[in-house]
Design an enzyme around this catalytic site. Structure first.
Site, PDB file in Angstrom:
ATOM      1  CG  ASP A  82       4.370   2.288  -7.029  1.00  0.00           C
ATOM      2  OD1 ASP A  82       4.501   1.743  -5.925  1.00  0.00           O
ATOM      3  OD2 ASP A  82       3.523   3.170  -7.260  1.00  0.00           O
TER       4      ASP A  82
HETATM    5  P1  ADP Z   1       3.363   1.203  -3.160  1.00  0.00           P
HETATM    6  O1  ADP Z   1       4.800   0.873  -3.124  1.00  0.00           O
HETATM    7  O2  ADP Z   1       2.518   0.034  -3.598  1.00  0.00           O
HETATM    8  O3  ADP Z   1       3.055   2.447  -3.943  1.00  0.00           O
HETATM    9  P2  ADP Z   1       3.544   2.570  -0.659  1.00  0.00           P
HETATM   10  O4  ADP Z   1       5.004   2.397  -0.527  1.00  0.00           O
HETATM   11  O5  ADP Z   1       3.001   3.901  -0.982  1.00  0.00           O
HETATM   12  O6  ADP Z   1       2.927   1.476  -1.634  1.00  0.00           O
HETATM   13  O7  ADP Z   1       2.878   2.104   0.715  1.00  0.00           O
HETATM   14  C1  ADP Z   1       3.200   0.853   1.245  1.00  0.00           C
HETATM   15  C2  ADP Z   1       2.334   0.532   2.428  1.00  0.00           C
HETATM   16  O8  ADP Z   1       2.576   1.461   3.451  1.00  0.00           O
HETATM   17  C3  ADP Z   1       0.872   0.606   2.139  1.00  0.00           C
HETATM   18  O9  ADP Z   1       0.383  -0.610   1.630  1.00  0.00           O
HETATM   19  C4  ADP Z   1       0.288   0.951   3.490  1.00  0.00           C
HETATM   20  O10 ADP Z   1       0.131  -0.227   4.233  1.00  0.00           O
HETATM   21  C5  ADP Z   1       1.384   1.768   4.132  1.00  0.00           C
HETATM   22  N1  ADP Z   1       1.156   3.215   4.043  1.00  0.00           N
HETATM   23  C6  ADP Z   1       1.903   4.112   3.387  1.00  0.00           C
HETATM   24  N2  ADP Z   1       1.431   5.365   3.535  1.00  0.00           N
HETATM   25  C7  ADP Z   1       0.333   5.249   4.301  1.00  0.00           C
HETATM   26  C8  ADP Z   1      -0.621   6.182   4.811  1.00  0.00           C
HETATM   27  N3  ADP Z   1      -0.549   7.487   4.570  1.00  0.00           N
HETATM   28  N4  ADP Z   1      -1.612   5.697   5.585  1.00  0.00           N
HETATM   29  C9  ADP Z   1      -1.695   4.375   5.821  1.00  0.00           C
HETATM   30  N5  ADP Z   1      -0.853   3.461   5.372  1.00  0.00           N
HETATM   31  C10 ADP Z   1       0.152   3.876   4.620  1.00  0.00           C
HETATM   32 MG    MG Z   2       2.855   4.306  -5.409  1.00  0.00          MG
END
Ligand code: ADP
Ligand code: MG
Length: 388
Positions: A82
């Site tokens: 991730d």
């Molecule tokens: P990763 O898979 O890299 O851990 P996430 O799945 O947590 O990323 O988040 C993916 C995308 O969703 C982020 O890049 C952001 O654009 C958006 N996102 C998720 N949660 C939030 C939040 N609480 N506030 C703003 N954007 C969010």
């Molecule tokens: Mg993550």
């Protein structure tokens, strides 16, 4: 064990009864057989090595929930990471605030922070910290909800419904992304920053967030390749451009971006079909399905949310990526030591058995051979306690 018990009894009884052999000589031979062929060393081969390795790993802050996951980790062919919170520190920083469509910078941050109070995402923390640093007052939104992999939404005290998140979050809430907003986002994304939209009916601004990779990430990815893992991939909910920029920097082979939580699990299923045995490393709630779909699920302990710690087979308590190559090397060495133990134990039993049948081995020698081989297997396993 049952075979040996039955075999030894037959040796004691059949030859004297059927062929007139001496009772006491055959009884002695049966006892010797019972001692030399008892598979103590064989049976202790695996648990001794696994326990030593689990103990060693725990002292370095790597928690294996079972011996099976240790052995599986040693046979892993592909690894998936991730991005946010795993490859990055998850200590995201807000760098730019661009108000659009007549909004004010101050108001924009206040709205975003109000909605993010309900979220544990690293981006939420970045937005709230930025508001606090600028001494912006805001009242937490009511009914704030978060959508994993998308963003957050909530209603302000003045009844405005605010949406914060990525493109798919705004699409879900039926807020159109105008051309200027899209251009602003792409500008940030080409700099490797994640662009977060803030909207009320329409887009009111774009926030840019950087989340630099962990210092240990480059070396960890290189070491994982070095330990024979053929494919290292990144699974992220973040935008394609941001993901690719980071993957290149870290030496990651493949990138799957803009994934929702169950799409992360699907991506792991794809990897499982190609590589058969896959380890996935994650930290967030959104990673739990992906961890559950992989052969070995690994959670970042410090940054990890409860759900992901619960789902994982292995937890990196110290939240340190450099422990990953260590765990991998330890697992591989454990498998090697188990093979050595099994080969050694079986060889000794075979030799002692042949010796006994040929009448070359008497009971005392049999005892020494049997106990000696068990001790050697245990000592060989204990070497894992000193793994660097
Ligand atoms: P990763 O898979 O890299 O851990 P996430 O799945 O947590 O990323 O988040 C993916 C995308 O969703 C982020 O890049 C952001 O654009 C958006 N996102 C998720 N949660 C939030 C939040 N609480 N506030 C703003 N954007 C969010
Ligand atoms: Mg993550």
């Amino acid at each position: 064990t049952i075979g040996i018990l039955v075999g030894a009894s037959l040796v004691a009884v059949i030859p004297p009864l059927a062929f007139g052999f001496d009772w006491s000589a055959m009884f002695y031979k049966a006892l010797t057989l019972l001692v030399v062929a008892s598979p103590c060393a064989l049976i202790i081969s695996t648990p001794a090595a696994v326990l030593s390795a689990i103990g060693r790993a725990a002292r370095r802050g790597v928690l294996f929930k079972s011996g099976a996951s240790l052995i599986d980790l040693g046979n892993i062919r592909a690894m998936a990471f991730d991005k946010t919170g795993t490859l990055t520190q998850g200590r995201a920083q807000l760098t730019d605030v661009v108000p659009l469509n007549g909004a004010g910078e101050h108001d924009l941050l206040a709205m975003a922070a109000a909605v993010e109070t309900g979220s544990t995402h690293p981006f939420a923390e970045a937005i709230i910290n930025a508001a606090r640093e600028r001494s912006i007052d805001y009242e937490p939104a009511v009914d704030a909800v978060t959508h994993a992999g998308r963003g957050a939404a909530g209603v302000l005290p003045d009844r405005r419904r605010v949406v914060v998140g990525n493109r798919s979050m705004l699409k879900r809430e039926n807020i159109a992304i105008d051309e200027l907003a899209e251009e602003t986002m792409q500008g940030f994304e080409s700099q490797g920053k994640t662009a977060v939209l803030v909207g009320v009916d329409r887009v009111l601004g774009v926030l840019a967030i950087t989340d630099p990779p962990r210092a240990a990430a480059v070396d960890a990815v290189a070491a994982i390749h070095h330990h024979g893992v053929k494919s290292v991939s990144m699974l992220t909910g973040d935008h394609e451009r941001v993901a690719h920029a980071m993957a290149e920097q870290l030496g990651i082979d493949t990138v799957k971006a803009e994934l929702l939580p169950d799409q992360k699990a699907d991506a792991v299923d794809d990897l499982m079909r190609t590589h058969k045995s896959v380890a996935t490393v994650g930290d967030g709630i959104n990673d739990a399905p992906a961890l559950a779909s992989s052969t070995v699920g690994i959670a970042m302990g410090g940054a990890g949310t409860d759900v992901v710690l619960e789902t994982a087979d292995v937890v990196l308590m110290a939240d340190d990526l450099s422990r990953l190559p260590f765990a991998l090397q330890l697992a591989k060495r454990t498998n090697r030591i188990i093979k050595q133990n099994l080969t050694f134990a079986l060889t000794v039993i075979a030799l002692l058995l042949i010796g006994t049948f040929l009448g070359k081995i008497r009971l005392p020698v049999g005892v020494v051979g049997h106990e000696g081989s068990t001790l050697l297997v245990v000592l060989n396993s204990l070497r894992l306690l000193w793994q660097k």
